[in-house]
Design a protein around this motif. Structure first.
Motif, mmCIF file in Angstrom:
data_model
loop_
_atom_site.group_PDB
_atom_site.id
_atom_site.type_symbol
_atom_site.label_atom_id
_atom_site.label_comp_id
_atom_site.label_asym_id
_atom_site.label_seq_id
_atom_site.Cartn_x
_atom_site.Cartn_y
_atom_site.Cartn_z
ATOM 1 N N TRP A 191 -14.797 -88.444 -86.712
ATOM 2 C CA TRP A 191 -15.925 -88.095 -87.578
ATOM 3 C C TRP A 191 -16.888 -87.157 -86.869
ATOM 4 O O TRP A 191 -17.433 -86.237 -87.480
ATOM 5 C CB TRP A 191 -16.648 -89.367 -88.018
ATOM 6 N N GLY A 192 -17.115 -87.389 -85.578
ATOM 7 C CA GLY A 192 -17.969 -86.485 -84.825
ATOM 8 C C GLY A 192 -17.381 -85.084 -84.731
ATOM 9 O O GLY A 192 -18.097 -84.092 -84.863
ATOM 10 N N THR A 193 -16.068 -85.010 -84.516
ATOM 11 C CA THR A 193 -15.409 -83.700 -84.455
ATOM 12 C C THR A 193 -15.532 -82.970 -85.783
ATOM 13 O O THR A 193 -15.705 -81.747 -85.823
ATOM 14 C CB THR A 193 -13.927 -83.877 -84.082
ATOM 15 N N GLY A 194 -15.469 -83.722 -86.891
ATOM 16 C CA GLY A 194 -15.632 -83.091 -88.198
ATOM 17 C C GLY A 194 -17.006 -82.512 -88.417
ATOM 18 O O GLY A 194 -17.165 -81.601 -89.244
ATOM 19 N N GLN A 195 -18.023 -82.998 -87.695
ATOM 20 C CA GLN A 195 -19.383 -82.481 -87.835
ATOM 21 C C GLN A 195 -19.773 -81.553 -86.686
ATOM 22 O O GLN A 195 -20.907 -81.084 -86.640
ATOM 23 C CB GLN A 195 -20.380 -83.653 -87.901
ATOM 24 N N ASP A 196 -18.850 -81.296 -85.777
ATOM 25 C CA ASP A 196 -19.113 -80.347 -84.705
ATOM 26 C C ASP A 196 -19.056 -78.937 -85.274
ATOM 27 O O ASP A 196 -18.564 -78.706 -86.373
ATOM 28 C CB ASP A 196 -18.077 -80.529 -83.592
ATOM 29 N N GLY A 197 -19.577 -77.983 -84.536
ATOM 30 C CA GLY A 197 -19.554 -76.608 -85.020
ATOM 31 C C GLY A 197 -20.047 -75.648 -83.966
ATOM 32 O O GLY A 197 -20.286 -76.023 -82.809
#
Length: 257
Positions: A66-72
């Protein structure tokens, strides 16, 4: 270079656009984000396997996912706020879901999920980060209420929190040596694209160059928005002061172009 010579070269530049597009796509490959995603997902699984915490490592890997999905690739302040709220909301949802599951009452699980959905929908009205937090609050409640995990009740929420915070740490680590590189690159892009727009003046590519300049100005404004208010109080001799000044000149340059 005169306008006539530029006009003569325009068709040649237009014929080479497929190669230029391929090179641009290759340059935009998010290698750093890909590396953070691989390390973020593999880290909890490897650590859990090594320490004998199989189920907890999977829960931690879910938090890392989930954290990777919100990384950018946006500025560090916005990125860290988004990742931190994702981790906190997911852990809270998992905590309430875990408590409902361990009560051995189906009605408690149903009530927990309904309440989590209501709260998630309510807080999502308060902006993008709140919307992300609300979604992960609901997802955390689903994980906590749907996956029986052996051990104390506090371990699954802590594992989910640690996985998401691990990705947050990986994402924030370059800030130590590249504090304003993202903002500086966004401002520099405005100058570069403005030069390209001037070079394309009078050609068929002028309209597309103007759109690229508008996009570059928007991206630079998003990157610098957190520094503009504080820039009034920052001396011009500092790196941040010079960056704010360069951004304001870039805005004027874009308007002139």
């Amino acid at each position: 270079m005169t306008c006539t010579a530029r006009l003569r070269r325009a068709p040649t530049a237009g014929r080479s656009w497929p190669r230029g597009a391929a090179l641009a796509a290759r340059r935009k490959l998010p290698g750093a984000a890909m590396a953070r995603g691989a390390a973020g997902l593999a880290g909890p699984l490897l650590a859990g396997t090594w320490m004998g915490w199989g189920t907890l490592s999977v829960v931690a890997a879910v938090g890392a996912l989930w954290g990777t999905g919100q990384d950018g690739g946006d500025v560090y302040s916005s990125r860290i706020r988004r990742l931190a709220w994702t981790a906190i909301a997911a852990a809270l949802g998992c905590l309430f879901g875990e408590l409902a599951l361990r009560s051995d009452r189906p009605a408690a699980v149903t009530l927990c999920l309904v309440a989590a959905g209501f709260v998630a929908g309510l807080i999502s009205l308060y902006g993008r980060i709140a919307s992300v937090a609300g979604m992960h609050l609901l997802l955390g409640a689903v994980i906590g209420a749907g996956i029986p995990v052996p051990g104390p009740w506090w371990q699954p929420p802590l594992a989910l929190l640690s996985g998401a915070l691990w990705v947050c740490l990986l994402s924030a680590l370059p800030w130590l040596w590249a504090r304003h590189d993202i903002e500086r690159a966004a401002v520099a892009t405005v100058y570069r694209v403005a030069g390209e727009a001037l070079a394309m003046a009078g050609t068929q590519a002028a309209e597309e160059a103007r759109r690229r300049l508008t996009d570059a100005l928007d991206a630079a404004h998003r990157a610098m928005s957190g520094h503009l208010a504080s820039g009034e109080r920052v001396p011009g001799q500092t790196d941040l002061g010079r960056l704010v000044h360069a951004f304001r000149i870039a805005v004027l340059l874009g308007e002139a172009v």
